[in-house]
Design an enzyme around this catalytic site. Structure first.
Site, mmCIF file in Angstrom:
data_model
loop_
_atom_site.group_PDB
_atom_site.id
_atom_site.type_symbol
_atom_site.label_atom_id
_atom_site.label_comp_id
_atom_site.label_asym_id
_atom_site.label_seq_id
_atom_site.Cartn_x
_atom_site.Cartn_y
_atom_site.Cartn_z
ATOM 1 N N ALA A 105 0.764 -1.277 -0.336
ATOM 2 C CA ALA A 105 -0.270 0.049 -0.052
ATOM 3 C C ALA A 105 1.182 1.736 0.058
ATOM 4 O O ALA A 105 0.538 2.414 -0.175
ATOM 5 C CB ALA A 105 -0.895 -0.385 1.351
ATOM 6 N N LYS A 106 1.891 0.734 0.235
ATOM 7 C CA LYS A 106 3.098 1.889 0.757
ATOM 8 C C LYS A 106 2.771 3.377 1.053
ATOM 9 O O LYS A 106 2.643 4.424 0.377
ATOM 10 C CB LYS A 106 3.312 2.634 -0.784
ATOM 11 C CG LYS A 106 4.135 0.803 -1.431
ATOM 12 C CD LYS A 106 4.666 1.609 -3.066
ATOM 13 C CE LYS A 106 5.658 0.799 -3.333
ATOM 14 N NZ LYS A 106 4.948 -0.113 -3.730
ATOM 15 N N ARG A 107 1.931 3.489 2.031
ATOM 16 C CA ARG A 107 1.560 4.503 2.771
ATOM 17 C C ARG A 107 2.233 5.325 3.737
ATOM 18 O O ARG A 107 3.313 4.273 4.425
ATOM 19 C CB ARG A 107 -0.338 4.170 4.282
ATOM 20 C CG ARG A 107 -1.119 3.334 3.078
ATOM 21 C CD ARG A 107 -1.525 4.257 1.980
ATOM 22 N NE ARG A 107 -3.141 4.021 1.457
ATOM 23 C CZ ARG A 107 -3.184 3.395 0.277
ATOM 24 N NH1 ARG A 107 -2.499 3.717 -0.276
ATOM 25 N NH2 ARG A 107 -4.460 2.675 -0.134
#
Length: 298
Positions: A105-107
């Site tokens: 998700a690379k949040r």
């Protein structure tokens, strides 16, 4: 007693589960990346229904042949609510099959925002529940503290981007920190040290920490100020999500040279190289790659 990875005993950490996956199923992580061209070659529509079929087919092919899958959230997001509904089904199916699931998700954010991201992906019972998520620390590793703490408390994991294989990242990740306790170190190295420090503070006794790194297998880590001869010389060991194997050019037999003392925690992540085998050839491709990893003692 052996527990499915997605149904950990109460209080078991992500690092302990990861160690079980390595021992039982090896280090291969299969990406669930429904690129438009793959949907077409698989004979699937470019729709949420196509994504659902694609993801469930990957889960079925991986179950029993490898232990980890990594859905790329972006491909599902582009279809809005219907895409998220498909992703929820894929996540649930993967965890029900006993696979360890890393939501790519690379949040990244601060305060209540990063907490909300973590609650979405790491809270037991959430519709989007995964076993770990990827995160970006552009605002500093400290900005992810709430997410990392929630992961530790929930038996989940976080993988923080540190040295990635896209060439645009080098200028930022190789830059030298000018202030604070990491002065004089590259950004990538500073991230590694901050993640190490967080894991050491937890003292869970697990062989791996709950927070790991994303380190591309196609980059020379020395260019990022990372000395692979010493980077892994701390306890607990750092989990390393290492994309770039297969189609992108990294070879499994080079893992020890590429990662040095970090190699013990490396998750060998491969997507297109396996997915290009198609829906009918994927299971055999996954089984062959898993056998190759074992033969290479990775």
């Amino acid at each position: 007693m052996t527990f499915p990875y997605a149904q950990q005993p109460a209080g078991e950490s992500f690092g302990a589960r990861l160690a079980r996956v390595f021992a039982d199923r090896g280090r291969l992580c299969v990406g669930i990346d429904p690129h438009a061209h793959l949907l077409e070659t698989w004979g699937l529509p470019a729709s949420a229904d196509g994504l659902r079929s694609f993801g469930l087919t990957v889960v079925e092919a991986v179950a029993g042949r490898a232990g980890i899958v990594k859905p790329q959230v972006a491909f599902f997001e582009r279809f809005g609510a219907a895409g998220y509904a498909a992703l929820e089904e894929v996540l649930a199916a993967a965890r029900a099959a006993g696979l360890l699931v890393i939501a790519d998700a690379k949040r990244g954010d601060i305060g209540t925002s990063v907490t909300a991201y973590a609650e979405a992906w790491l809270t037991p019972g959430s519709p989007l529940e995964a076993d770990a998520m990827t995160a970006a620390a552009y605002q500093g590793v400290g900005s992810l503290t709430e997410a990392m703490t929630l992961a530790e408390q929930s038996g989940k994991g976080v993988f923080v981007l540190a040295a990635t294989s896209n060439p645009e990242a080098a200028a930022v990740q190789q830059a030298i920190v000018q202030t604070g306790p990491r002065t004089g170190r590259s950004v990538a190295r500073a991230i590694i040290e901050d993640v190490h420090a967080f894991n050491q503070e937890q003292r869970s006794g697990a062989p791996f920490g709950s927070v790991g790194l994303v380190l591309g297998a196609t980059v020379d880590l020395a260019d990022y100020g990372i000395d692979v001869a010493t980077a892994g010389d701390r306890t607990p060991a750092l989990p390393v999500l290492a994309p770039g194997f297969g189609h992108q050019g990294a070879r499994v037999e080079d893992a020890a040279r590429l990662f040095g003392t970090l190699v013990g925690g490396v998750i060998v992540s491969e997507s297109r190289g396996l997915l290009s085998a198609g829906p009918h050839g994927l299971a055999d491709a996954v089984a062959r790659r898993s056998d190759e990893l074992r033969a290479a003692h990775v």
